[in-house]
Write a protein that holds these residues in place. Structure first.
Motif, PDB file in Angstrom:
ATOM      1  N   THR A   9       0.821  -1.216   0.000  1.00  0.00           N
ATOM      2  CA  THR A   9       0.000   0.000   0.000  1.00  0.00           C
ATOM      3  C   THR A   9       0.851   1.261   0.000  1.00  0.00           C
ATOM      4  O   THR A   9       0.477   2.258  -0.597  1.00  0.00           O
ATOM      5  CB  THR A   9      -0.955   0.032   1.206  1.00  0.00           C
ATOM      6  OG1 THR A   9      -0.208  -0.102   2.408  1.00  0.00           O
ATOM      7  CG2 THR A   9      -1.994  -1.051   1.095  1.00  0.00           C
ATOM      8  N   ARG A  10       2.008   1.229   0.640  1.00  0.00           N
ATOM      9  CA  ARG A  10       2.896   2.395   0.600  1.00  0.00           C
ATOM     10  C   ARG A  10       3.487   2.602  -0.785  1.00  0.00           C
ATOM     11  O   ARG A  10       3.886   3.698  -1.142  1.00  0.00           O
ATOM     12  CB  ARG A  10       3.996   2.272   1.642  1.00  0.00           C
ATOM     13  CG  ARG A  10       3.472   2.498   3.041  1.00  0.00           C
ATOM     14  CD  ARG A  10       4.586   2.510   4.057  1.00  0.00           C
ATOM     15  NE  ARG A  10       4.052   2.572   5.403  1.00  0.00           N
ATOM     16  CZ  ARG A  10       3.846   3.701   6.059  1.00  0.00           C
ATOM     17  NH1 ARG A  10       4.115   4.846   5.488  1.00  0.00           N
ATOM     18  NH2 ARG A  10       3.362   3.676   7.275  1.00  0.00           N
ATOM     19  N   GLY A  12       1.717   2.408  -3.339  1.00  0.00           N
ATOM     20  CA  GLY A  12       0.638   3.008  -4.123  1.00  0.00           C
ATOM     21  C   GLY A  12      -0.334   2.022  -4.725  1.00  0.00           C
ATOM     22  O   GLY A  12      -1.205   2.400  -5.498  1.00  0.00           O
ATOM     23  N   HIS A  14      -3.494  -0.195  -4.388  1.00  0.00           N
ATOM     24  CA  HIS A  14      -4.684  -0.334  -3.550  1.00  0.00           C
ATOM     25  C   HIS A  14      -5.720  -1.179  -4.284  1.00  0.00           C
ATOM     26  O   HIS A  14      -5.688  -1.291  -5.507  1.00  0.00           O
ATOM     27  CB  HIS A  14      -5.298   1.036  -3.237  1.00  0.00           C
ATOM     28  CG  HIS A  14      -4.377   1.942  -2.484  1.00  0.00           C
ATOM     29  ND1 HIS A  14      -4.195   1.859  -1.133  1.00  0.00           N
ATOM     30  CD2 HIS A  14      -3.580   2.949  -2.904  1.00  0.00           C
ATOM     31  CE1 HIS A  14      -3.338   2.775  -0.735  1.00  0.00           C
ATOM     32  NE2 HIS A  14      -2.947   3.453  -1.806  1.00  0.00           N
ATOM     33  N   PHE A  26     -10.829   2.602  -1.466  1.00  0.00           N
ATOM     34  CA  PHE A  26      -9.735   2.032  -0.679  1.00  0.00           C
ATOM     35  C   PHE A  26      -8.553   2.990  -0.617  1.00  0.00           C
ATOM     36  O   PHE A  26      -7.901   3.125   0.405  1.00  0.00           O
ATOM     37  CB  PHE A  26      -9.278   0.697  -1.282  1.00  0.00           C
ATOM     38  CG  PHE A  26     -10.185  -0.444  -0.970  1.00  0.00           C
ATOM     39  CD1 PHE A  26     -10.106  -1.103   0.239  1.00  0.00           C
ATOM     40  CD2 PHE A  26     -11.123  -0.876  -1.891  1.00  0.00           C
ATOM     41  CE1 PHE A  26     -10.939  -2.168   0.544  1.00  0.00           C
ATOM     42  CE2 PHE A  26     -11.955  -1.935  -1.612  1.00  0.00           C
ATOM     43  CZ  PHE A  26     -11.862  -2.582  -0.396  1.00  0.00           C
ATOM     44  N   GLU A  27      -8.272   3.657  -1.729  1.00  0.00           N
ATOM     45  CA  GLU A  27      -7.113   4.541  -1.776  1.00  0.00           C
ATOM     46  C   GLU A  27      -7.331   5.856  -1.039  1.00  0.00           C
ATOM     47  O   GLU A  27      -6.399   6.631  -0.865  1.00  0.00           O
ATOM     48  CB  GLU A  27      -6.697   4.803  -3.215  1.00  0.00           C
ATOM     49  CG  GLU A  27      -7.790   5.385  -4.068  1.00  0.00           C
ATOM     50  CD  GLU A  27      -7.451   5.325  -5.542  1.00  0.00           C
ATOM     51  OE1 GLU A  27      -8.013   6.140  -6.290  1.00  0.00           O
ATOM     52  OE2 GLU A  27      -6.651   4.481  -5.938  1.00  0.00           O
ATOM     53  N   SER A  28      -8.544   6.114  -0.544  1.00  0.00           N
ATOM     54  CA  SER A  28      -8.790   7.345   0.204  1.00  0.00           C
ATOM     55  C   SER A  28      -8.339   7.235   1.656  1.00  0.00           C
ATOM     56  O   SER A  28      -8.269   8.239   2.355  1.00  0.00           O
ATOM     57  CB  SER A  28     -10.270   7.722   0.151  1.00  0.00           C
ATOM     58  OG  SER A  28     -11.045   6.778   0.864  1.00  0.00           O
ATOM     59  N   ASN A  31      -2.035   5.300   4.740  1.00  0.00           N
ATOM     60  CA  ASN A  31      -1.241   4.085   4.911  1.00  0.00           C
ATOM     61  C   ASN A  31      -0.786   3.930   6.355  1.00  0.00           C
ATOM     62  O   ASN A  31      -0.734   4.888   7.111  1.00  0.00           O
ATOM     63  CB  ASN A  31      -0.003   4.127   4.012  1.00  0.00           C
ATOM     64  CG  ASN A  31      -0.362   4.124   2.550  1.00  0.00           C
ATOM     65  OD1 ASN A  31      -1.333   3.532   2.150  1.00  0.00           O
ATOM     66  ND2 ASN A  31       0.435   4.816   1.756  1.00  0.00           N
TER      67      ASN A  31
END
Length: 87
Positions: A9-10, A12, A14, A26-28, A31
Motif C-alpha cells: 500500500t505504501r 501506491g 490499492h 480504498f485509496e482514500s 497508509n
C-alpha cells in the motif's frame, strides 16, 4: 502478511473500488497506523466482534486433541508430521 500489505500500500497499490456503501475508495484511506484512526467506530466494532466470534466460537480445541497451544486442527488435518523420525 501485515508487513507485505504495508509495503504494497505504501508503494501506491490499492484494491479497486469502494470499501463501503458511502463511496469511500480504498485509496482514500491513509497508509500504516494512520489508517486505524481513519476507520469509523462502527467499522472498529465490526472488526472486534468478528475477532471475538472467531476466538470464542471457531478457533478452539473442540476434540481435546491439541498438541500445543494454538493447535486448532481438531483432528481434521493430519499430514502425518508427528510420525517422522527425529533425523
Amino acid at each position: 502478511l501485515a508487513f507485505l500489505g504495508n509495503i504494497i500500500t505504501r508503494a501506491g497499490v490499492h484494491l479497486p473500488g469502494n470499501i463501503d456503501q458511502a463511496g469511500n475508495a480504498f485509496e482514500s484511506f491513509p497508509n500504516g497506523y494512520a489508517a486505524v484512526n481513519a476507520i469509523p467506530g462502527a467499522g472498529v466494532a465490526q472488526i472486534v466482534l468478528f475477532v471475538g466470534f472467531l476466538e470464542l466460537g471457531v478457533m478452539k480445541d473442540v476434540t481435546g486433541e491439541a498438541e500445543f497451544p494454538g493447535d486448532f486442527r481438531n483432528g481434521a488435518l493430519d499430514f502425518g508430521w508427528d510420525n517422522f523420525d527425529e533425523e
